[in-house]
Design an enzyme around this catalytic site. Structure first.
Site, mmCIF file in Angstrom:
data_model
loop_
_atom_site.group_PDB
_atom_site.id
_atom_site.type_symbol
_atom_site.label_atom_id
_atom_site.label_comp_id
_atom_site.label_asym_id
_atom_site.label_seq_id
_atom_site.Cartn_x
_atom_site.Cartn_y
_atom_site.Cartn_z
ATOM 1 N N ASP A 1 77.526 -45.362 46.356
ATOM 2 C CA ASP A 1 78.357 -46.408 46.205
ATOM 3 C C ASP A 1 79.285 -46.459 47.272
ATOM 4 O O ASP A 1 79.879 -45.625 47.939
ATOM 5 C CB ASP A 1 79.180 -46.248 44.853
ATOM 6 C CG ASP A 1 79.874 -47.300 44.189
ATOM 7 O OD1 ASP A 1 79.766 -48.698 44.774
ATOM 8 O OD2 ASP A 1 80.610 -46.844 43.344
ATOM 9 N N HIS B 1 76.187 -52.213 54.055
ATOM 10 C CA HIS B 1 74.729 -51.931 53.630
ATOM 11 C C HIS B 1 73.990 -51.445 54.711
ATOM 12 O O HIS B 1 73.098 -50.497 54.482
ATOM 13 C CB HIS B 1 74.212 -53.232 52.874
ATOM 14 C CG HIS B 1 74.987 -53.710 51.692
ATOM 15 N ND1 HIS B 1 75.287 -52.701 50.585
ATOM 16 C CD2 HIS B 1 75.600 -54.660 51.364
ATOM 17 C CE1 HIS B 1 75.814 -53.397 49.614
ATOM 18 N NE2 HIS B 1 75.984 -54.511 49.952
ATOM 19 N N LEU C 1 58.919 -33.687 50.266
ATOM 20 C CA LEU C 1 60.314 -34.389 49.439
ATOM 21 C C LEU C 1 59.428 -35.635 48.825
ATOM 22 O O LEU C 1 59.014 -36.556 49.879
ATOM 23 C CB LEU C 1 61.387 -34.501 50.485
ATOM 24 C CG LEU C 1 62.539 -35.054 49.647
ATOM 25 C CD1 LEU C 1 63.678 -34.638 50.085
ATOM 26 C CD2 LEU C 1 62.703 -36.674 49.932
#
Length: 264
Positions: A38, A55, A149
């Site tokens: 956020d 972004h 991962l």
């Protein structure tokens, strides 16, 4: 063009951070970290830049944090990239967000493959533009056999919708006679969620100072440790991740029970 407006390449890890990373590996690490990313828009607004610049910068943070989490030994990293509620944002911003998977996974996919990272996604594919679906599907297929991962993107994801859909599937099975109502358990419900192949998160991180879940993994976060920070996502770095992990490692996870020393 955006690259000319924002920060340049980050410096290498300093010796203090390397030492913190090594010490953390001597303790129990969170196996699955989920992050509500956020603050991208606010990061840009503070710099009088368009929101999409935030972004773009946040996309670079994804790459940086994924690499570091993999180096530490985190098994799964789930990133809340686009919620079912985010469609309410201005069309220009939504259109740009729909291009980000294409840009991120197109540009960094070779590095993810080299780092043995496996890409997965939870969320509703149906409403996504074809170019977005292609980018995500390609990354999933190209990394399918990697066993490092797991980089799990929550894209067009909403937890309430996920739970509703799982309940509908279970009800349908009951109506068909495949299972009985007595067989409905927490484990069964979990098996119908989009995260059925993942472990539940051990640690949730939310950036930008907001303290809420925003319809993210409501079922899965039942016993997850939460860590909130005022840092905006584009400013979130390896040191911030270490702060969260070190906080997690100092906590006493009891899952509703008591530690042995508290019982005696």
């Amino acid at each position: 063009m955006l690259s000319k407006l924002i920060r340049k390449k980050q410096p290498a890890l300093n010796s203090e951070l390397i030492k913190r990373k090594e010490l953390s590996q001597l303790e129990q690490l969170p196996s699955h970290i989920s992050i509500i990313m956020d603050g991208n828009g606010r990061w840009a607004t503070k710099r009088t830049l368009p929101r999409i610049a935030g972004h773009y910068e946040g996309m670079k943070t994804v790459k940086k944090i994924t690499k570091f989490a993999n180096e530490i030994g985190i098994k799964t990293l789930s990133l809340y990239a686009f919620s079912t509620e985010n469609w309410r944002r201005p069309k220009k911003e939504v259109d740009y967000l729909m291009r980000l998977p294409e840009e991120l996974l197109g540009k960094y996919l070779p590095e993810l493959i080299e780092q043995n990272v496996r890409v997965t996604m939870i969320g509703n594919h149906e409403l996504l533009p074809e170019h977005t679906k292609r980018a995500i599907t390609n990354a999933i297929e190209e990394t399918l056999h990697n066993d490092g991962l797991i980089l799990n993107f929550a894209f067009n994801y909403g937890s309430r919708d996920e739970i509703v859909q799982s309940v509908k599937q279970i009800v349908n099975k009951v109506q068909l006679g495949s299972i009985s109502s007595n067989e409905i358990t927490e484990e069964l419900v979990s098996s119908y969620l989009m995260t059925n192949e993942l472990t539940e998160p051990d640690l949730l991180i939310r950036t930008s100072g907001e303290i809420r879940l925003s319809n993210f993994m409501l079922w899965q976060l039942a016993y997850t440790e939460f860590w909130f920070t005022d840092t905006l996502w584009p400013d979130f770095d390896e040191s911030c991740l270490m702060d969260a992990i070190e906080s997690y490692q100092r906590r006493n996870r009891k899952y509703g029970g008591l530690k042995q020393e508290e019982v005696n």
